[in-house]
Structures are given as C-alpha cells and as structure tokens.
Write a protein that holds these residues in place. Sequence first.
Motif, PDB file in Angstrom:
ATOM      1  N   GLY A   1      -4.470 100.409  15.535  1.00 21.59           N
ATOM      2  CA  GLY A   1      -3.899  99.177  16.049  1.00 21.59           C
ATOM      3  C   GLY A   1      -2.529  99.388  16.679  1.00 21.59           C
ATOM      4  N   LEU A   2      -2.060  98.314  17.303  1.00 21.45           N
ATOM      5  CA  LEU A   2      -0.759  98.326  17.976  1.00 21.45           C
ATOM      6  C   LEU A   2       0.370  98.747  17.031  1.00 21.45           C
ATOM      7  N   PHE A   3       0.355  98.238  15.789  1.00 19.02           N
ATOM      8  CA  PHE A   3       1.432  98.579  14.852  1.00 19.02           C
ATOM      9  C   PHE A   3       1.447 100.079  14.559  1.00 19.02           C
ATOM     10  N   GLU A   4       0.271 100.668  14.401  1.00 20.52           N
ATOM     11  CA  GLU A   4       0.203 102.109  14.138  1.00 20.52           C
ATOM     12  C   GLU A   4       0.744 102.900  15.323  1.00 20.52           C
TER      13      GLU A   4
ATOM     14  N   SER B   1     -11.510  89.006   2.756  1.00 27.24           N
ATOM     15  CA  SER B   1     -11.034  89.963   1.741  1.00 27.24           C
ATOM     16  C   SER B   1      -9.509  90.029   1.710  1.00 27.24           C
ATOM     17  N   GLU B   2      -8.874  88.936   1.315  1.00 28.42           N
ATOM     18  CA  GLU B   2      -7.409  88.910   1.375  1.00 28.42           C
ATOM     19  C   GLU B   2      -6.763  89.831   0.338  1.00 28.42           C
ATOM     20  N   ASP B   3      -7.459  90.073  -0.806  1.00 29.59           N
ATOM     21  CA  ASP B   3      -6.954  91.048  -1.783  1.00 29.59           C
ATOM     22  C   ASP B   3      -6.853  92.432  -1.141  1.00 29.59           C
ATOM     23  N   GLU B   4      -7.915  92.796  -0.442  1.00 27.41           N
ATOM     24  CA  GLU B   4      -7.977  94.103   0.220  1.00 27.41           C
ATOM     25  C   GLU B   4      -6.961  94.176   1.372  1.00 27.41           C
ATOM     26  N   ILE B   5      -6.805  93.066   2.065  1.00 26.49           N
ATOM     27  CA  ILE B   5      -5.841  93.019   3.172  1.00 26.49           C
ATOM     28  C   ILE B   5      -4.429  93.272   2.639  1.00 26.49           C
ATOM     29  N   ALA B   6      -4.102  92.636   1.488  1.00 23.41           N
ATOM     30  CA  ALA B   6      -2.772  92.826   0.892  1.00 23.41           C
ATOM     31  C   ALA B   6      -2.511  94.308   0.603  1.00 23.41           C
ATOM     32  N   GLU B   7      -3.534  95.021   0.139  1.00 21.30           N
ATOM     33  CA  GLU B   7      -3.391  96.460  -0.159  1.00 21.30           C
ATOM     34  C   GLU B   7      -3.020  97.246   1.089  1.00 21.30           C
ATOM     35  N   SER B   8      -3.453  96.770   2.255  1.00 17.79           N
ATOM     36  CA  SER B   8      -3.188  97.493   3.501  1.00 17.79           C
ATOM     37  C   SER B   8      -1.696  97.610   3.795  1.00 17.79           C
ATOM     38  N   LEU B   9      -0.907  96.705   3.207  1.00 21.71           N
ATOM     39  CA  LEU B   9       0.545  96.780   3.459  1.00 21.71           C
ATOM     40  C   LEU B   9       1.147  98.056   2.885  1.00 21.71           C
ATOM     41  N   ILE B  10       0.443  98.657   1.920  1.00 17.68           N
ATOM     42  CA  ILE B  10       0.905  99.915   1.339  1.00 17.68           C
ATOM     43  C   ILE B  10       0.814 101.056   2.361  1.00 17.68           C
ATOM     44  N   LEU B  11      -0.057 100.885   3.370  1.00 14.42           N
ATOM     45  CA  LEU B  11      -0.233 101.926   4.385  1.00 14.42           C
ATOM     46  C   LEU B  11       1.016 102.151   5.234  1.00 14.42           C
ATOM     47  N   ASN B  12       1.956 101.171   5.162  1.00 13.04           N
ATOM     48  CA  ASN B  12       3.256 101.391   5.811  1.00 13.04           C
ATOM     49  C   ASN B  12       3.295 101.282   7.318  1.00 13.04           C
ATOM     50  N   ASN B  13       2.336 100.589   7.946  1.00 13.21           N
ATOM     51  CA  ASN B  13       2.514 100.410   9.392  1.00 13.21           C
ATOM     52  C   ASN B  13       3.167  99.071   9.722  1.00 13.21           C
ATOM     53  N   CYS B  14       3.413  98.269   8.674  1.00 15.27           N
ATOM     54  CA  CYS B  14       4.082  96.980   8.858  1.00 15.27           C
ATOM     55  C   CYS B  14       5.347  96.983   8.010  1.00 15.27           C
ATOM     56  N   ASP B  15       6.502  96.889   8.648  1.00 20.69           N
ATOM     57  CA  ASP B  15       7.767  97.021   7.923  1.00 20.69           C
ATOM     58  C   ASP B  15       8.227  95.719   7.283  1.00 20.69           C
ATOM     59  N   LEU B  16       7.697  94.624   7.762  1.00 20.16           N
ATOM     60  CA  LEU B  16       8.210  93.332   7.303  1.00 20.16           C
ATOM     61  C   LEU B  16       7.115  92.277   7.365  1.00 20.16           C
TER      62      LEU B  16
ATOM     63  N   ALA C   1       5.860 105.692  17.641  1.00 19.37           N
ATOM     64  CA  ALA C   1       6.978 105.684  18.588  1.00 19.37           C
ATOM     65  C   ALA C   1       8.266 105.241  17.887  1.00 19.37           C
ATOM     66  N   ALA C   2       8.249 105.177  16.558  1.00 20.78           N
ATOM     67  CA  ALA C   2       9.406 104.823  15.722  1.00 20.78           C
ATOM     68  C   ALA C   2       9.914 103.402  15.931  1.00 20.78           C
ATOM     69  N   TRP C   3       9.045 102.509  16.368  1.00 23.86           N
ATOM     70  CA  TRP C   3       9.419 101.103  16.479  1.00 23.86           C
ATOM     71  C   TRP C   3       9.282 100.413  15.119  1.00 23.86           C
ATOM     72  N   GLY C   4      10.105  99.408  14.879  1.00 29.94           N
ATOM     73  CA  GLY C   4       9.940  98.554  13.715  1.00 29.94           C
ATOM     74  C   GLY C   4       8.843  97.534  14.005  1.00 29.94           C
ATOM     75  N   THR C   5       8.121  97.111  12.954  1.00 31.98           N
ATOM     76  CA  THR C   5       7.031  96.149  13.143  1.00 31.98           C
ATOM     77  C   THR C   5       7.114  95.061  12.070  1.00 31.98           C
ATOM     78  N   GLY C   6       6.738  93.848  12.410  1.00 26.90           N
ATOM     79  CA  GLY C   6       6.781  92.790  11.410  1.00 26.90           C
ATOM     80  C   GLY C   6       5.945  91.585  11.771  1.00 26.90           C
TER      81      GLY C   6
END
Length: 368
Positions: free
Chosen positions: A116-119, A153-168, A124-129
């Motif tokens: 995705g765009l965030f990845e 699957s909102e439980d599973e979606i929440a886990e995706s934040l651990i992947l670190n492509n979304c900073d905020l 490119a070292a951009w911040g994402t939120g």
Amino acid sequence: MFSVFCKMKMRTLSILLFSLLVLAEPTFAGPKKPKKPKKIVFLIGDGMGLTQITGAMADFTGRNSFERFTYIGLSKTASADNYITDSGAGATVFSIGKKTYNGAIGVDSAGKEKEGLFEKLKTAAWGTGVVVTSSVTHATPAAFYAHVTSRKSEDEIAESLILNNCDLAIGGGKKFFLGRKDKRNLFEELNEKGFTIATDTFLKIFDAKKIIYTLAENGMKTMQEGRGDYLMQATKLAQKNLEKHYGNYFLMVEASQIDWGGHDNNFEYMKAELIDFNQVINAVLDEAIKDGNTLVIVTADHETGGLSLLENKENKHLFKANYASSGHSGVMVPVFAYGPGAEQFAGVYENTEIYYKIVTLLKLNGKL
Ligand code: MG
Ligand code: ZN
C-alpha cells in the motif's frame, strides 16, 4: 528602389519573426513538470457527494472551504465487483491503486495482499497517519495500513498497526485493542513497539513520534452529541507531530460520519458532520497556504443515500432533502486539490487514478 526597400523590409521582418519564434519556443515545449509536494493531507468525506456539499453549504460557519480550491476533478467510484462501491473497496483503491471487491481492506480482487501507499511512503522515510471520527480500525483508515480480506475483522485490523507502516492513528475503537476475543492487550504490545497510547487525554500529549489515540470504545460521538472540535484538534496535533518527527508526511483525515448520516437518511446529522469537516479543511488550507509545500486533496469514496435536493414548498429558501436509498450510490464524486501538483487532479477519471497521480508526483514509481 521601392522593391529593394521592400525586400529588405521583408528580410528584416522574417528575421524578426524567426527570432521571436526561437525566443518564444519554451512556450511550445509542453507542460512544466509538476512540483513535488513535501506533505500531503488527504481528506476523505465518507459518503460525500455534491448534494451533501451543496446541502450543507448554506449552514457553513466561516468560509466555504470548497470554494478555495484551485483544481477540481470528478472520480468514478465503481468497485471491481459492483457498480456501487463500499468504503473498504473505496479506500483500498486509494491505497493500492487497484479496484477490488466490496469489503476488501488493502487486498486485490483475488484477496491477495498488495503493498500500500503507506508502505511505499515508509520506504521513502515519510511519516504516515490517519485521523478519523470512526474507530481507527474502520474500513476507510484500515485500507491505508492493513491487509485483511474482510473489513469486519476489526480485531485483526488493529493488530496490523504493529506492522509499523502507520505512525499515527487518532479516532475511536478502544475495544479492538482491549477487551478482545483473544485476550491480547494490544496497547501493551504497541507500547513496546514505541507507540504512545492514550484513551482519553490526547490533547495533553502533544509530542510523540508514534501515536495511537483511541478516544471512544467504537466510533467517536456525533457532532450533534457534542463531539466539539475534536477533528480539528486531532488534525492539528497530527500535522504538528508528523512535521516535527518526519518532515515529509502523508496524513489521511476522514469525516467518517457524513456516511453514517446518509445511511440513517438523517439530513441534519449529515450536515452537522460536513459543517465540521468544512472547518477542518479550512484550517488545513490555511496551513498549506503558509507552508507552500503541502498538497491538499479532498474527495470521497462514494456518495451515500442517493440524496437529491428538491424544492421545499413550505419554505422556498430551504431544500427538501430526498433520499433514494439507505445505501451508497454510484454517482461520480468530486476531487478538490490545492498546492504543488494540484493541477494533476483536474479532469474526469477512475478512482484508481488518484493513487497513480500521488505516486507519480512523489516519484514513488520505481516502487510500484
Ligand atoms: Mg469511512
Ligand atoms: Zn457507508
């Protein structure tokens, strides 16, 4: 004598014309390369078609933000499997540049995970939120940072934040981090990954590099219930933090509940959400004008309710709001753009183009 004079004059004239053409040549060299923005604020009014904007305009407090944009386009919103898109497919298309099936989050028509765009932006070292008025795990924000086959699957979606492509991430949705079926405490896990977590005091924590603020169990309050200027404050906080810690950033801001007012066929609910959104867009534009390097894009994933604005026989100075449906409709939605690269967004195009326009502007093409 006359003919010699005439010949000379003709020669001088042609030399003059020739030099003018040579001098003027850059004008014929085609359009200039668009300027690359350093920041992008991408604002989505979920379910916000032209009739929603028109219906709310009369009640705007302050300026009409939509009139401040320099370039306007129209986006065709059909998904891969339905002429009428849902918000999962409608936001995934912004994130992966491909139409997909309704309900998909960051996956293609075959259910396959797509970068995705965030990845791309993180490489490119951009911040994402993401800043929203729904849960942070709702379809629209999720499509930017998660890859799951169903929006439910909102439980599973929440886990995706651990992947670190979304900073905020700021919005509601506490229950998908705590009180989960699998008993995991995602806040603890995210904290270990460097996130600052808050569940009710986000305004007190101004400065953090990685932020997850869930300020309601599920969706945020409605404007009519007294949400106040939450979306404005959260957007400002996000811009400040991303600017400070990353310099370049992409922030997605969603007025999620314009859609919910539409599903309820509740014109006043919808209007209150859009009036709030207008104020946020104005604030983002004010910043962008000062800054000069921010591209601001305002669009929608689809229209909700098949809203038409009819003559009000009792009061000719008011619309009679008429809803054709409690679902989404397939009408094209507007795209408003301001700032470096904004001219790319003029025209009529498929919603996939929005992704490609952004990726091309940011020169992320090599990573397509
Ligand atoms: Mg949404
Ligand atoms: Zn909807």
